[in-house]
Design an enzyme around this catalytic site. Structure first.
Site, short mmCIF file in Angstrom:
data_model
loop_
_atom_site.label_atom_id
_atom_site.label_comp_id
_atom_site.label_asym_id
_atom_site.label_seq_id
_atom_site.Cartn_x
_atom_site.Cartn_y
_atom_site.Cartn_z
N ILE A 1 0.85 -1.19 0.00
CA ILE A 1 0.00 0.00 0.00
C ILE A 1 0.88 1.24 0.00
CG2 ILE A 1 -1.82 1.25 1.23
CD1 ILE A 1 -2.38 -1.49 2.70
N CYS A 2 0.65 2.12 -0.95
CA CYS A 2 1.37 3.39 -1.01
C CYS A 2 0.54 4.43 -0.25
CB CYS A 2 1.59 3.81 -2.46
SG CYS A 2 2.52 5.34 -2.63
N LEU A 3 0.80 4.55 1.04
CA LEU A 3 0.07 5.47 1.92
C LEU A 3 1.09 6.04 2.91
CD1 LEU A 3 -2.69 6.63 2.83
CD2 LEU A 3 -2.92 4.62 4.31
#
Length: 161
Positions: free
Chosen positions: A98-100
């Site tokens: 997840i790119c968060l």
């Protein structure tokens, strides 16, 4: 997390154990809406069922998050990934990474598993299209050796989804 990295993972510190016990108790009393903790005997790895919010592209869909806590949680962010199959989303890779920013550069010890879940649900809910990140195939290929998403140098440039 691969089995080899799981076995080499260090045990939780006393601070981490106390914090996680507190978070688990609070979760059981008041879980974030749309999420369910799947009970296991492993405090260091939580499996959380996530339900897409009504009125979004992910309504009536269920996914699983795997949350692995490092030895020095909450001073260090947990590793959070989607278990297969990961939702189609511009910031979620097919391997579940997840790119968060709050999972990496913007992590704060004041954050909790509940606040992470709410942020992920918000990210899902704001999506206007179901698709993988443009660099999905290249990124996933580079992660084949079991690389943790925490080893990635993320570039946080899109705050629209």
């Amino acid at each position: 997390m691969t089995s080899s990295s799981a076995s080499s993972r260090k045990a939780l510190s006393k601070i981490a154990c106390n914090r996680l016990q507190k978070e688990l108790t609070e979760w059981q009393l008041s879980p974030p809406s749309g999420f369910k903790h799947k009970v296991t005997d492993n405090l260091q790895r939580w499996v959380i069922e996530a339900n897409g919010a009504a009125g979004t592209l992910y309504a009536n869909e269920t996914y699983q998050l795997q949350v692995d806590f490092p030895e020095h949680y909450p001073m260090e962010a947990p590793q959070v990934i989607f278990a297969p199959p990961a939702p189609l989303h511009p910031h979620i890779y097919s391997n579940g990474h997840i790119c968060l920013d709050i999972l990496y550069d913007s992590w704060s010890p004041a954050m909790t598993v509940s606040s992470i879940c709410i942020s992920i649900l918000s990210m899902l809910s704001s999506a206007t299209v179901k698709q993988r990140p443009a660099d999905n195939d290249r990124y996933v290929k580079n992660c084949r050796s079991g690389r943790s998403p925490k080893e990635t140098r993320w570039w946080f440039h899109d705050d629209k989804v």
